[in-house]
Design a protein around this motif. Structure first.
Motif, PDB file in Angstrom:
ATOM      1  N   TYR A   2     111.287  -4.984  50.467  1.00 37.75           N
ATOM      2  CA  TYR A   2     112.603  -5.418  50.937  1.00 37.75           C
ATOM      3  C   TYR A   2     112.505  -6.030  52.331  1.00 37.75           C
ATOM      4  O   TYR A   2     111.585  -5.727  53.104  1.00 37.75           O
ATOM      5  CB  TYR A   2     113.594  -4.253  50.949  1.00 37.75           C
ATOM      6  N   THR A   3     113.447  -6.935  52.602  1.00 36.07           N
ATOM      7  CA  THR A   3     113.609  -7.508  53.932  1.00 36.07           C
ATOM      8  C   THR A   3     115.016  -7.139  54.398  1.00 36.07           C
ATOM      9  O   THR A   3     115.668  -6.290  53.789  1.00 36.07           O
ATOM     10  CB  THR A   3     113.433  -9.039  53.898  1.00 36.07           C
ATOM     11  N   GLU A   4     115.481  -7.801  55.429  1.00 36.61           N
ATOM     12  CA  GLU A   4     116.811  -7.482  55.943  1.00 36.61           C
ATOM     13  C   GLU A   4     117.920  -7.876  54.965  1.00 36.61           C
ATOM     14  O   GLU A   4     119.010  -7.309  55.002  1.00 36.61           O
ATOM     15  CB  GLU A   4     117.043  -8.186  57.283  1.00 36.61           C
ATOM     16  N   LYS A   5     117.627  -8.857  54.083  1.00 38.91           N
ATOM     17  CA  LYS A   5     118.680  -9.354  53.199  1.00 38.91           C
ATOM     18  C   LYS A   5     118.322  -9.301  51.712  1.00 38.91           C
ATOM     19  O   LYS A   5     119.212  -9.467  50.871  1.00 38.91           O
ATOM     20  CB  LYS A   5     119.034 -10.804  53.566  1.00 38.91           C
ATOM     21  N   ARG A   6     117.056  -9.115  51.384  1.00 39.95           N
ATOM     22  CA  ARG A   6     116.625  -9.147  49.975  1.00 39.95           C
ATOM     23  C   ARG A   6     115.903  -7.858  49.587  1.00 39.95           C
ATOM     24  O   ARG A   6     115.224  -7.242  50.399  1.00 39.95           O
ATOM     25  CB  ARG A   6     115.711 -10.343  49.721  1.00 39.95           C
ATOM     26  N   PHE A   7     116.051  -7.498  48.313  1.00 44.06           N
ATOM     27  CA  PHE A   7     115.421  -6.303  47.763  1.00 44.06           C
ATOM     28  C   PHE A   7     114.709  -6.692  46.471  1.00 44.06           C
ATOM     29  O   PHE A   7     115.309  -7.320  45.598  1.00 44.06           O
ATOM     30  CB  PHE A   7     116.488  -5.235  47.475  1.00 44.06           C
ATOM     31  N   TRP A   8     113.408  -6.358  46.356  1.00 46.41           N
ATOM     32  CA  TRP A   8     112.607  -6.695  45.168  1.00 46.41           C
ATOM     33  C   TRP A   8     112.097  -5.425  44.498  1.00 46.41           C
ATOM     34  O   TRP A   8     111.639  -4.498  45.166  1.00 46.41           O
ATOM     35  CB  TRP A   8     111.383  -7.540  45.534  1.00 46.41           C
ATOM     36  N   VAL A   9     112.160  -5.428  43.176  1.00 48.74           N
ATOM     37  CA  VAL A   9     111.519  -4.374  42.382  1.00 48.74           C
ATOM     38  C   VAL A   9     110.699  -5.051  41.304  1.00 48.74           C
ATOM     39  O   VAL A   9     111.213  -5.858  40.529  1.00 48.74           O
ATOM     40  CB  VAL A   9     112.559  -3.431  41.725  1.00 48.74           C
ATOM     41  N   GLN A  10     109.421  -4.712  41.268  1.00 48.41           N
ATOM     42  CA  GLN A  10     108.533  -5.255  40.230  1.00 48.41           C
ATOM     43  C   GLN A  10     107.966  -4.094  39.414  1.00 48.41           C
ATOM     44  O   GLN A  10     107.449  -3.132  39.968  1.00 48.41           O
ATOM     45  CB  GLN A  10     107.391  -6.059  40.845  1.00 48.41           C
TER      46      GLN A  10
END
Length: 427
Positions: free
Chosen positions: A408-416
């Motif tokens: 994750y960053t300040e504005k985006r969230f990733w799940v793989q």
């Protein structure tokens, strides 16, 4: 006096019964009930309970008590279809727990003097001490299937025998082991503990039944929604087929007049007519199409940008349940979280590469991420947004032998999520 002796012997028998009830819960923790080859193994527990009781009453020999208890524990492990070494290990661990509880109670509470017989009240206390950890042991096993009540309920269950121990020791000390009083309190505590453990078991069964009912209702909703989507798509196709002759005449006339731009616009119009806005995903895989179409219903209403890249075979494997659980939790979390951000962005990619199913979900979010160990929480009022959903996904991925990666960053969230199809088939 005779009545008091009989009551004292009954208390010792009930205490032994509580001890072997605890033993059963320990065995259920170490070996799954499904591996038990004997359906009526409760008969073994009855014989073990009464047999060890008779040995302790008649012989009053510590050595014989140890031998009889070890033999009883091993016999209780025999019906299970597990390795012999595991049966010996299970017997050793359970007896060690019993022995440790005995030592703690007689040394710290009873003020034991070598050669002195331990009173019935403290045998009862020992049985309760052995019972306490079983509440947490059994819940640890259930957590793998999520068929358990919240942790606070488990803590309260474990406190019941502990409070009973304090009461029993206090009564025995304050009344200077006045046997009628001690026996009355002991039998009262036995009833209280029995009723509360039975109530807890009943509530657990009710909770599991309600959870299964809720899951079933959602499954029905998914299939009902997908059926509506399919029927609506078929209606579009029927209308197009009915008007196909007219469309062909119109296109033929345009082709003869070299009206290519008009033909392109006409074909685009036909394509839009055929497409069903509610059918976001159409891979032919009924379960996955149904879950994604159902979970994405709110995406068009709440989000600005929704990118989908779903490329999976029609028949992925025998059972799509685990993949549906993963997609359901991840998409639900992502839609909910991205709807609270200014960007309102969601991207879902599901594809198969070299026998590996790759699920990648990216979403925007507002607020901050708080990571406690492997558990993620947001700064939103509902801190379970990413927490509980991701924990559920992690459990399923782990059970399937897959991998999960979170960034994750300040504005985006990733799940793989990576699932090895060969492992999923076996599960």
């Amino acid at each position: 006096m005779k009545f008091v002796m009989i009551a004292e012997l009954l208390l010792i028998l009930f205490s032994n019964g509580i001890r072997f009830y605890a033993v059963k819960r320990y065995i259920d923790f170490f070996a799954a009930r499904e591996k038990c080859l004997w359906k009526y193994n409760w008969i073994l527990y009855t014989f073990a309970c009464i047999g060890t009781y008779i040995v302790s009453i008649i012989f009053e020999s510590p050595n014989l008590n140890i031998i009889s208890n070890v033999i009883a524990l091993f016999l209780l492990a025999c019906p299970y279809k597990i390795k012999l070494s595991k049966k010996f290990l299970m017997t050793f661990i359970i007896y060690s727990i019993n022995l440790l509880a005995d030592i703690i109670v007689v040394q710290l509470l009873a003020g034991y003097v070598p050669g002195q017989r331990v009173g019935s009240a403290y045998q009862f206390i020992t049985s309760l001490a052995i019972l306490i950890p079983t509440a947490f042991f059994s819940e640890f096993t259930k957590k793998k299937t999520q068929d358990s009540l919240p942790l606070m309920n488990v803590f309260i269950l474990g406190m019941i025998p502990l409070v009973s121990i304090v009461c029993m020791h206090s009564i025995a000390t304050l009344t200077e082991n006045n046997k009628p009083v001690v026996l009355t309190v002991a039998f009262s505590l036995i009833l209280i503990n029995s009723f509360l453990f039975y109530l807890y078991y009943t509530l657990t069964q009710f909770y599991v039944a309600k959870m299964n009912e809720k899951k079933l209702e959602q499954i029905i909703d998914v299939y009902a929604h997908q059926l509506d989507v399919v029927q609506e798509s078929q209606e579009h196709i029927k209308k197009l087929r009915h008007d196909m002759k007219h469309h062909l005449i119109e296109l033929s006339a345009m082709a003869q007049q070299d009206k290519n731009k008009d033909m392109m616009r006409y074909l685009e119009h036909m394509e839009k007519f055929m497409l069903n806005p509610a059918e976001k995903v159409s891979t032919g895989n009924k379960e996955i199409d149904g879950v994604l179409n159902y979970m994405l219903r709110r995406a068009d209403e709440l989000l600005k940008i929704v990118n989908l890249d779903i490329q999976i075979p029609k028949s992925l494997y025998r059972n799509n349940f685990n993949i549906c659980v993963i997609l359901e939790n991840l998409v639900d979390n992502a839609v909910r979280e991205s709807s609270k951000s200014d960007e309102k962005y969601l991207s879902i990619s599901v594809r198969v590469q070299k026998d590996i199913l790759i699920i990648l979900i990216e979403n925007s979010y507002s607020g901050s991420i708080v990571q406690k160990g492997n558990i993620f929480q947001t700064s939103q009022i509902d801190t379970s947004i990413h927490g509980l959903g991701l924990e559920s996904v992690k459990q399923v991925v782990e059970a399937c032998g897959g991998d999960i990666k979170i960034e994750y960053t300040e504005k985006r969230f990733w799940v793989q999520v990576l699932l090895y199809l060969s492992n999923i088939v076996e599960n």
